[in-house]
Design a protein around this motif. Structure first.
Motif, mmCIF file in Angstrom:
data_model
loop_
_atom_site.group_PDB
_atom_site.id
_atom_site.type_symbol
_atom_site.label_atom_id
_atom_site.label_comp_id
_atom_site.label_asym_id
_atom_site.label_seq_id
_atom_site.Cartn_x
_atom_site.Cartn_y
_atom_site.Cartn_z
ATOM 1 N N SER A 167 38.848 21.339 43.360
ATOM 2 C CA SER A 167 38.233 22.030 44.075
ATOM 3 C C SER A 167 37.974 21.187 45.252
ATOM 4 C CB SER A 167 37.349 22.124 42.823
ATOM 5 O OG SER A 167 38.168 22.531 42.179
ATOM 6 N N PRO A 168 37.475 21.792 46.663
ATOM 7 C CA PRO A 168 36.855 21.149 47.514
ATOM 8 C C PRO A 168 35.350 21.016 46.855
ATOM 9 C CG PRO A 168 37.030 23.567 48.152
ATOM 10 C CD PRO A 168 38.350 23.139 46.755
ATOM 11 N N PRO A 169 34.502 19.821 47.936
ATOM 12 C CA PRO A 169 33.348 20.294 47.268
ATOM 13 C C PRO A 169 32.779 20.014 49.016
ATOM 14 C CG PRO A 169 34.136 18.578 48.453
ATOM 15 C CD PRO A 169 35.266 18.813 48.291
ATOM 16 N N ALA A 170 31.229 20.694 49.032
ATOM 17 C CA ALA A 170 30.441 21.362 50.409
ATOM 18 C C ALA A 170 31.159 20.579 51.945
ATOM 19 C CB ALA A 170 28.648 21.146 49.873
ATOM 20 N N SER A 171 31.766 20.841 52.569
ATOM 21 C CA SER A 171 32.369 20.514 53.735
ATOM 22 C C SER A 171 31.715 20.374 54.881
ATOM 23 C CB SER A 171 33.899 20.434 53.303
ATOM 24 O OG SER A 171 33.997 21.862 53.851
ATOM 25 N N PRO A 172 31.643 19.392 55.490
ATOM 26 C CA PRO A 172 30.988 19.716 57.550
ATOM 27 C C PRO A 172 31.284 20.917 57.884
ATOM 28 C CG PRO A 172 32.066 17.365 56.577
ATOM 29 C CD PRO A 172 32.438 18.425 55.826
ATOM 30 N N THR A 173 31.183 22.078 58.648
ATOM 31 C CA THR A 173 31.247 22.938 59.148
ATOM 32 C C THR A 173 33.032 22.514 60.004
ATOM 33 O OG1 THR A 173 29.710 24.111 58.918
ATOM 34 C CG2 THR A 173 30.686 24.660 61.100
ATOM 35 N N ALA A 174 33.888 23.128 60.320
ATOM 36 C CA ALA A 174 34.749 23.381 61.235
ATOM 37 C C ALA A 174 34.688 24.477 62.945
ATOM 38 C CB ALA A 174 36.117 23.048 60.746
#
Length: 295
Positions: free
Chosen positions: A2-9
């Motif tokens: 599951s992906p955590p909070a991530s930088p904006t792309a």
């Protein structure tokens, strides 16, 4: 996983191009075409592929569990179904072969290409004729070719070579003397027989013909603004466009990847808020699976 909070792309294209992709480097993740992170793996990586069955194949950077680097195949929930531990300085390449084997490259005192079976047993090895003073700059994105040979970019030697399984060099292309440090990182044999290669510190991408002559090249002089800074990974798309990672573009908001047409028109870029660049990648189709018509 599951992906955590991530930088904006942020993907930008005047013609509406978007890409899903597997990104490899300090961060390992799958980015959907809508810019959202779909999957992550908690380790640094050097090479990898999303496989047709949905598993992910990764060449691992050195870490606590793999002190000499390694390679793994994992499911989407992070279960390891195959692994290989390196025995030298680094493992830089992994490729799954059609006969149930995996190919890996090892950097070290004895730079070599290994083929490994499902039980992680080495079944063949081919020596790479590379310098040994700087093992980190021996080779990178090597690939096994349909003819059974291996295509190997050798950075500090400034040459791309094709080896037979017995280690005989049957083709090579030398990189330019200028600009400085034209170290080949990626080597891709194209359907027309030419070879695409990125030249890292030389800030160039070139295409060699069968005689080792450069027949196409891209540099910052061809772009509206300098975007090539240590270009590492590359992929030639079925439409003839070339996608490139600019690994040295490591600051938040900088262009981490770009796409150009055969006539060098810039048609797509990817920016994100990460504090590092993308080392290597694989373009995926809109469903997050490998696009089989891409090279």
């Amino acid at each position: 996983m599951s992906p955590p909070a991530s930088p904006t792309a942020k993907q930008e294209s005047p013609t509406g191009i978007t890409h899903a992709l597997l990104a490899l480097g300090n961060a390992t993740y799958i980015l959907n075409a809508d810019g959202k992170i779909a999957w992550t793996y908690p380790a640094g990586t050097r090479d990898g592929f999303v496989l047709p069955d949905g598993n992910i194949l990764l060449a691992l950077s050195k870490n606590k569990d793999y002190p000499s680097g390694g390679a793994i195949e994992v499911t989407r929930d992070g279960k390891v179904v195959w692994s290989f531990k390196g025995s030298q300085a680094e493992v830089n390449t992994v490729q799954k072969l059609g006969d149930g084997r995996y190919m890996v490259t090892e950097a070290g005192a004895e730079p070599r290409i290994l083929e490994v079976d499902r039980d992680s047993k080495v079944v063949s090895q081919t020596a790479i004729a590379a310098q040994t003073k700087n093992t980190h700059l021996q080779s990178r994105m090597s690939r096994k070719l349909p003819n059974g040979n291996y295509l190997v970019p050798q950075l500090l030697d400034k040459v791309v070579r094709e080896y037979t399984p017995a280690g005989k060099i049957v083709w090579e292309a030398k990189t330019p003397e200028t600009p400085a440090e034209c170290w080949p990182f990626t080597a891709i044999r194209l359907p027309n027989g030419n070879t695409l290669s990125t030249l890292t510190h030389g800030a160039m991408v070139v295409e060699f013909d069968g005689q080792g002559k450069i027949v196409w090249q891209l540099s910052n002089a061809d772009l509206p603004t300098p975007l090539l800074k240590d270009p590492c990974g590359a992929q030639r798309l079925a439409n003839g466009n070339t996608v490139i990672t600019s690994y040295g573009q490591g600051k938040p908001g900088e262009v981490k990847m770009l796409e150009v047409t055969p006539d060098k028109k810039l048609v797509w870029t990817l920016r994100d808020d990460r504090k590092h660049g993308i080392h290597e990648f694989q373009i995926l189709d809109e469903k997050g699976k490998p696009a089989t018509d891409l090279k």
